[in-house]
Write a protein that holds these residues in place. Structure first.
Motif, PDB file in Angstrom:
ATOM      1  N   PHE A 182      36.889 -30.903  41.617  1.00  0.00           N
ATOM      2  CA  PHE A 182      35.729 -30.008  41.570  1.00  0.00           C
ATOM      3  C   PHE A 182      36.064 -28.592  42.026  1.00  0.00           C
ATOM      4  CE2 PHE A 182      32.954 -33.979  42.617  1.00  0.00           C
ATOM      5  CZ  PHE A 182      33.189 -34.482  41.348  1.00  0.00           C
ATOM      6  N   SER A 183      37.141 -28.419  42.773  1.00  0.00           N
ATOM      7  CA  SER A 183      37.508 -27.087  43.267  1.00  0.00           C
ATOM      8  C   SER A 183      38.255 -26.262  42.230  1.00  0.00           C
ATOM      9  CB  SER A 183      38.355 -27.214  44.534  1.00  0.00           C
ATOM     10  OG  SER A 183      39.619 -27.789  44.238  1.00  0.00           O
ATOM     11  N   ARG A 184      38.651 -26.871  41.130  1.00  0.00           N
ATOM     12  CA  ARG A 184      39.395 -26.147  40.096  1.00  0.00           C
ATOM     13  C   ARG A 184      38.465 -25.163  39.372  1.00  0.00           C
ATOM     14  NH1 ARG A 184      44.400 -28.056  38.833  1.00  0.00           N
ATOM     15  NH2 ARG A 184      44.295 -27.046  36.795  1.00  0.00           N
ATOM     16  N   GLN A 185      38.976 -23.971  39.085  1.00  0.00           N
ATOM     17  CA  GLN A 185      38.143 -22.952  38.451  1.00  0.00           C
ATOM     18  C   GLN A 185      37.671 -23.387  37.070  1.00  0.00           C
ATOM     19  OE1 GLN A 185      37.235 -20.173  40.268  1.00  0.00           O
ATOM     20  NE2 GLN A 185      35.691 -20.093  38.651  1.00  0.00           N
ATOM     21  N   GLY A 186      38.541 -24.082  36.330  1.00  0.00           N
ATOM     22  CA  GLY A 186      38.137 -24.564  35.008  1.00  0.00           C
ATOM     23  C   GLY A 186      36.963 -25.517  35.075  1.00  0.00           C
ATOM     24  N   PHE A 187      36.956 -26.374  36.087  1.00  0.00           N
ATOM     25  CA  PHE A 187      35.844 -27.300  36.254  1.00  0.00           C
ATOM     26  C   PHE A 187      34.574 -26.544  36.628  1.00  0.00           C
ATOM     27  CE2 PHE A 187      32.991 -29.931  38.655  1.00  0.00           C
ATOM     28  CZ  PHE A 187      32.917 -31.083  37.885  1.00  0.00           C
ATOM     29  N   ILE A 188      34.683 -25.621  37.565  1.00  0.00           N
ATOM     30  CA  ILE A 188      33.522 -24.848  38.018  1.00  0.00           C
ATOM     31  C   ILE A 188      32.908 -24.080  36.856  1.00  0.00           C
ATOM     32  CG2 ILE A 188      32.805 -22.921  39.490  1.00  0.00           C
ATOM     33  CD1 ILE A 188      35.061 -23.876  41.458  1.00  0.00           C
ATOM     34  N   ASP A 189      33.765 -23.415  36.061  1.00  0.00           N
ATOM     35  CA  ASP A 189      33.264 -22.613  34.944  1.00  0.00           C
ATOM     36  C   ASP A 189      32.632 -23.464  33.855  1.00  0.00           C
ATOM     37  OD1 ASP A 189      34.199 -20.387  36.270  1.00  0.00           O
ATOM     38  OD2 ASP A 189      36.046 -20.227  35.101  1.00  0.00           O
ATOM     39  N   ALA A 190      33.067 -24.722  33.738  1.00  0.00           N
ATOM     40  CA  ALA A 190      32.569 -25.593  32.672  1.00  0.00           C
ATOM     41  C   ALA A 190      31.201 -26.179  32.974  1.00  0.00           C
ATOM     42  CB  ALA A 190      33.572 -26.722  32.413  1.00  0.00           C
ATOM     43  N   LEU A 191      30.755 -26.126  34.211  1.00  0.00           N
ATOM     44  CA  LEU A 191      29.472 -26.723  34.573  1.00  0.00           C
ATOM     45  C   LEU A 191      28.304 -25.973  33.934  1.00  0.00           C
ATOM     46  CD1 LEU A 191      29.986 -27.379  38.386  1.00  0.00           C
ATOM     47  CD2 LEU A 191      29.642 -29.148  36.644  1.00  0.00           C
ATOM     48  N   SER A 192      27.422 -26.721  33.310  1.00  0.00           N
ATOM     49  CA  SER A 192      26.189 -26.132  32.795  1.00  0.00           C
ATOM     50  C   SER A 192      25.189 -26.002  33.949  1.00  0.00           C
ATOM     51  CB  SER A 192      25.604 -27.015  31.700  1.00  0.00           C
ATOM     52  OG  SER A 192      25.126 -28.238  32.257  1.00  0.00           O
ATOM     53  N   PRO A 193      24.159 -25.166  33.800  1.00  0.00           N
ATOM     54  CA  PRO A 193      23.132 -25.092  34.854  1.00  0.00           C
ATOM     55  C   PRO A 193      22.517 -26.456  35.166  1.00  0.00           C
ATOM     56  CG  PRO A 193      22.907 -23.236  33.357  1.00  0.00           C
ATOM     57  CD  PRO A 193      23.952 -24.140  32.763  1.00  0.00           C
ATOM     58  N   ALA A 194      22.301 -27.267  34.144  1.00  0.00           N
ATOM     59  CA  ALA A 194      21.717 -28.608  34.364  1.00  0.00           C
ATOM     60  C   ALA A 194      22.670 -29.499  35.151  1.00  0.00           C
ATOM     61  CB  ALA A 194      21.373 -29.256  33.017  1.00  0.00           C
ATOM     62  N   GLU A 195      23.964 -29.385  34.884  1.00  0.00           N
ATOM     63  CA  GLU A 195      24.952 -30.196  35.614  1.00  0.00           C
ATOM     64  C   GLU A 195      25.058 -29.776  37.065  1.00  0.00           C
ATOM     65  OE1 GLU A 195      27.826 -31.448  31.873  1.00  0.00           O
ATOM     66  OE2 GLU A 195      28.119 -29.530  32.876  1.00  0.00           O
ATOM     67  N   LYS A 196      24.906 -28.489  37.332  1.00  0.00           N
ATOM     68  CA  LYS A 196      24.959 -28.015  38.719  1.00  0.00           C
ATOM     69  C   LYS A 196      23.858 -28.651  39.564  1.00  0.00           C
ATOM     70  CE  LYS A 196      27.091 -23.569  37.618  1.00  0.00           C
ATOM     71  NZ  LYS A 196      26.885 -22.108  37.518  1.00  0.00           N
ATOM     72  N   LEU A 197      22.747 -28.983  38.938  1.00  0.00           N
ATOM     73  CA  LEU A 197      21.609 -29.576  39.658  1.00  0.00           C
ATOM     74  C   LEU A 197      21.773 -31.070  39.898  1.00  0.00           C
ATOM     75  CD1 LEU A 197      18.688 -27.768  37.794  1.00  0.00           C
ATOM     76  CD2 LEU A 197      19.589 -27.243  40.067  1.00  0.00           C
ATOM     77  N   MET A 198      22.831 -31.663  39.355  1.00  0.00           N
ATOM     78  CA  MET A 198      23.016 -33.106  39.494  1.00  0.00           C
ATOM     79  C   MET A 198      23.505 -33.511  40.877  1.00  0.00           C
ATOM     80  SD  MET A 198      24.683 -34.171  35.842  1.00  0.00           S
ATOM     81  CE  MET A 198      23.713 -34.131  34.334  1.00  0.00           C
TER      82      MET A 198
END
Length: 200
Positions: A182-198
């Motif tokens: 989860f700390s990888r920049q590629g993972f962070i950038d790939a998150l949608s707003p809906a996924e961030k709320l999960m």
């Protein structure tokens, strides 16, 4: 330019978005509402599902095939092993994970049967727990380097709370592994707003 038809909450689309962002390349993402699928998706994918990757005349609609194509076309950073034996082993592991774990996500995503969902939650928790000894010996699932295996695992790990999957206390190594991903920049950038709320 590549265009990925993706849903903001679909774990299989999430997997492909991670690879695209890991590569740091130019691409477009067309968001598809899974409850009202675009007619175009129904036309280009006979199964009517996302993700679908369109690259000029090429249309791909299976997440592992999409991700391997992206990895081969844009080889830096490389997410599949460089040698044929390593690639074969990685593909075998991916196929095993698809069969043993990821295919069950459809139940959690689509079923209205709470009994079925609870059985899948318990089963997936047991499967994840079995990975603990491996992750006590190495940093990532395929060794010391981040790979396509970790990409495939990331959406499930991100959704544990959302899916109400509870891992036992002895599985702390799984949570530490998840945080590395989860700390990888590629993972962070790939998150949608809906996924961030999960995740709370």
């Amino acid at each position: 330019m590549m265009n990925l038809y993706s849903s903001a909450t679909d774990p299989f689309s999430h997997r492909c978005r991670i690879v695209l962002f890991e590569k740091g390349m130019d691409f477009e993402v067309t968001d598809v509402d899974l409850l009202d699928k675009r007619e175009e998706v129904q036309r280009i994918n006979p199964y009517g599902r996302v993700p679908v990757l369109v690259d000029r005349e090429l249309i791909l609609f299976e997440p592992n095939i999409i991700n391997e194509y992206i990895d081969e076309r844009f080889p830096h950073p490389q997410l599949m092993p460089a040698d044929p034996v390593g690639r074969a082993r990685a593909r075998q592991l991916l196929a095993t994970l698809e069969h043993e774990m990821f295919r069950h996500l459809r139940v959690l995503e689509e079923s209205d049967d709470e009994g079925d969902k609870e059985r899948v939650r318990k089963y997936l928790a047991e499967q994840l727990e079995q990975l603990a000894p491996l992750l006590e010996r190495q940093k990532f699932l395929f060794g010391e380097e981040y790979s396509m295996i970790d990409v495939a695992m990331a959406p499930l790990l991100w959704r544990l709370e959302h899916y109400q999957i509870n891992l036992p206390k002895g599985a702390s190594v799984i949570h530490k592994y998840a945080e590395r991903i989860f700390s990888r920049q590629g993972f962070i950038d790939a998150l949608s707003p809906a996924e961030k709320l999960m995740r709370s």
